[in-house]
Design an enzyme around this catalytic site. Sequence first.
Site: not given
Length: 349
Positions: A133, A176, A191-192
């Site tokens: 995390d 997470g 590249g989201a």
Amino acid sequence: MKRIGVLTSGGDAPGMNAAIRAVVRAGLKNDISVIGFKRGYNGVLMRSADQGDDFSLMTARSVSDKVHRGGTFLMTARCSEFLKEEVQRKAVENLRSLGVEGMVCIGGNGTFAGADALNRLGMPTIGVPGTIDNDLMYTDSTIGFDTALNTACECVNRIRETSDSHERASMVTVMGRDCGDIAVHTALACGAELVMIPEIPWSVEEVADRVKWGVMRGKNSMIMIFAEGAVESLTTDVEKLCAQHECLRDVSLRHITSSQIAMMIEALAQHETRATVLGYIQRGGSPTSFDRILASRLGNRAVELLRDDVGGRAVGIRDNHIVDVPIEEGKQSRKGADQALLDLIATLS
Ligand code: F6P
């Protein structure tokens, strides 16, 4: 010190084996014998019928062929009982009965809370950060984060290809629960177009608008990275939204899944949207060279501190230097997200 113990606790992280190996080999190099405890603090409590199932004396060979393996060969577990002082006292008693004079505890903030307790009760203990995390404030990186990130990126690349081919939007759920670090770094690296994390409030309406806007700008696919804990920072009135759309009548108001969020986005954006949950794929796998090197450096430093009779510290890395801080500080979780990285994702998408 002549003998120390090592354990892994909490969620496993790739690189934990490399850290155990470093502790054992650095210990032996410093004439310190090392006992490996199994299943986290449960092993120290020694409740198995066969004690060999709780701990064993490590040799150089016990850690052969381990540096590149995911998981933890000492196994791991969570031990909620360890919050009780009488249980912590029993653990210290057990450790003393084996001649253990110091402990190395590898894990995240829950593990560090246990390590802090052992230290306060007179057992010098060092915390080594092992969690995918990356949610510990004092260290730039935790063991396992880099591997989990690279695994997530590889998966997103594949999802991007199929999404492009079908001109779909895809929502990819990464791990997470309380910290969006895996999501933010994956989003930037892949590249989201969008990232949703527990630290920042967001709404289905805003996300759907961004999807619509992306389609209007001629984007072939839209990738949204969703941290599993981001369901907690959703501000949309889901009940009201679902009442307005016939296709959303099966959405559960008690436990909203990633697929259901994708359905809501699809309904509002009028653009096909699919969900993929990566799950434990991110926790397994051979550690990257970064995680192996980090684990080796931190495990070695933990032994050096104990050798010098120093306990109550958490080892970490800052600006590529190995550091150690009071374990009380080490167990604090990172607050807030990295706004500069979020801004960069928005600029580049
Ligand atoms: O290792 C940390 C973590 O991966 C979190 O992101 C996640 O919420 C949690 O572990 C889940 O762990 P488990 O399913 O093993 O309880």
